[in-house]
Design an enzyme around this catalytic site. Sequence first.
Site, PDB file in Angstrom:
ATOM      1  N   ASP A  60     -73.951   3.306-106.717  1.00 49.92           N
ATOM      2  CA  ASP A  60     -72.871   4.283-106.783  1.00 49.92           C
ATOM      3  C   ASP A  60     -72.491   4.712-105.369  1.00 49.92           C
ATOM      4  O   ASP A  60     -73.333   5.188-104.607  1.00 49.92           O
ATOM      5  CB  ASP A  60     -73.351   5.510-107.577  1.00 49.92           C
ATOM      6  CG  ASP A  60     -72.248   6.536-107.726  1.00 49.92           C
ATOM      7  OD1 ASP A  60     -71.474   6.424-108.689  1.00 49.92           O
ATOM      8  OD2 ASP A  60     -72.158   7.434-106.866  1.00 49.92           O
ATOM      9  N   TYR A  65     -68.372   9.113 -98.998  1.00 51.62           N
ATOM     10  CA  TYR A  65     -69.759   9.037 -98.517  1.00 51.62           C
ATOM     11  C   TYR A  65     -69.911   8.191 -97.241  1.00 51.62           C
ATOM     12  O   TYR A  65     -70.938   8.260 -96.580  1.00 51.62           O
ATOM     13  CB  TYR A  65     -70.694   8.433 -99.579  1.00 51.62           C
ATOM     14  CG  TYR A  65     -70.690   9.084-100.933  1.00 51.62           C
ATOM     15  CD1 TYR A  65     -70.297  10.405-101.115  1.00 51.62           C
ATOM     16  CD2 TYR A  65     -71.106   8.358-102.048  1.00 51.62           C
ATOM     17  CE1 TYR A  65     -70.290  10.979-102.373  1.00 51.62           C
ATOM     18  CE2 TYR A  65     -71.116   8.928-103.307  1.00 51.62           C
ATOM     19  CZ  TYR A  65     -70.697  10.233-103.469  1.00 51.62           C
ATOM     20  OH  TYR A  65     -70.709  10.786-104.717  1.00 51.62           O
ATOM     21  N   LYS A  95     -65.287   5.771-105.756  1.00 51.92           N
ATOM     22  CA  LYS A  95     -64.496   6.920-106.221  1.00 51.92           C
ATOM     23  C   LYS A  95     -63.306   7.217-105.315  1.00 51.92           C
ATOM     24  O   LYS A  95     -63.386   7.054-104.094  1.00 51.92           O
ATOM     25  CB  LYS A  95     -65.388   8.173-106.290  1.00 51.92           C
ATOM     26  CG  LYS A  95     -66.680   7.943-107.036  1.00 51.92           C
ATOM     27  CD  LYS A  95     -67.501   9.207-107.215  1.00 51.92           C
ATOM     28  CE  LYS A  95     -68.906   8.848-107.661  1.00 51.92           C
ATOM     29  NZ  LYS A  95     -69.816   8.545-106.540  1.00 51.92           N
ATOM     30  N   HIS A 128     -62.788  11.233-108.125  1.00 51.28           N
ATOM     31  CA  HIS A 128     -64.006  11.906-107.644  1.00 51.28           C
ATOM     32  C   HIS A 128     -64.101  13.364-108.115  1.00 51.28           C
ATOM     33  O   HIS A 128     -65.158  13.815-108.545  1.00 51.28           O
ATOM     34  CB  HIS A 128     -64.046  11.838-106.117  1.00 51.28           C
ATOM     35  CG  HIS A 128     -65.418  11.955-105.538  1.00 51.28           C
ATOM     36  ND1 HIS A 128     -65.804  11.351-104.372  1.00 51.28           N
ATOM     37  CD2 HIS A 128     -66.510  12.624-105.975  1.00 51.28           C
ATOM     38  CE1 HIS A 128     -67.067  11.642-104.118  1.00 51.28           C
ATOM     39  NE2 HIS A 128     -67.520  12.421-105.078  1.00 51.28           N
TER      40      HIS A 128
END
Length: 321
Positions: A60, A65, A95, A128
């Site tokens: 994921d 990130y 996302k 997200h």
Amino acid sequence: MENGSKATSHFSIPEYVLKSSEKKMPRLGFGTAAFPFELPSEVSKKAILQAIEIGYRHFDTAFLYGTEQPLGEAIIEAISVGLIESRDELFITSKLWCSDAHGELVLPALQRSLQNLKLEYLDLYLIHWPLSATPGTYEFPIKEEDFIPMDFNAVWAGMEECQRLGLTKSIGVSNFSCKKLADILAFAKIPPAINQVEMNPLWQQKKLRAFCNENGILLTAYSPLGAKGTPWGTNRVMENEVLNQIAKAKGKTLAQICIRWVYEQGVIVLVKSFNSERMMQNLEIFNWSLSEEELEMINAIPQSRGCDPFTTIDEVWDGEL
Ligand code: A2P
């Protein structure tokens, strides 16, 4: 070595088959949201490669990130050294960040994520947060003045287009309340396959789980340990006395109790550890179970919402617990 942290690398992780794509989704996945998000790429890549080596097959990530690139590099290396034969053996989620959550920006955002990942397709692409932000801003946390209410119709149409083009096998959402899911379901041509939310023994998401069950939406849990060590998380899960008691009596770690509990609720669970021992420990949850009494003790833990990266959090959850 902590209790219960011995692990074997050869075991299979149970899977769900997603209706939208027939793709198998391992019910335990590896989270890559390592805080701070500016962590050197090599650190993430090394952890991800190690995770593939010990048996994780579901990863994921998110544009936010900064781990799309290291994940892509780790996949190429895993294939080249023979840990896996092809990318198809993996389930990869990314996302859509809030500033790209505008109808016309969804497809270019997914294309950019695919470039970062050096992949031709994602298995799952998620909105997200149910929030939009000024296009072009990628600051986290988002500044108050940059928040824009989301045009759900336009953004979801963009997500559906991504799936129709084959750039993602399935689409879904993250951090969506029952109310917001109902809004999307009212007009969606392709219903969301997944809602990814924080879930752990202190935020059990009972109402949302019931709603998702009734509507054929699978739930994925992030932060089963309460996002310890991040500015938006707390130690409240890892320091909970009831969980501590169960862990001690069972010869498991408190983290394992949390992960196993989420798994036993029929929910897909994401675990994040870049530490090799804890990475193994978090996989060791399949050959034992919680007793009725332990489940009752967990069920009785007082509930409150956890992860709170935004000041608009009450709007995000529509007052739901
Ligand atoms: P680390 O990467 O150093 O192991 P959550 O999944 O709730 O968001 O929590 C993630 C945090 O919990 C990370 O800081 C991670 O740190 C830590 N963590 C992950 N697995 C364990 C474990 N088995 N025991 C203790 N801490 C853990």
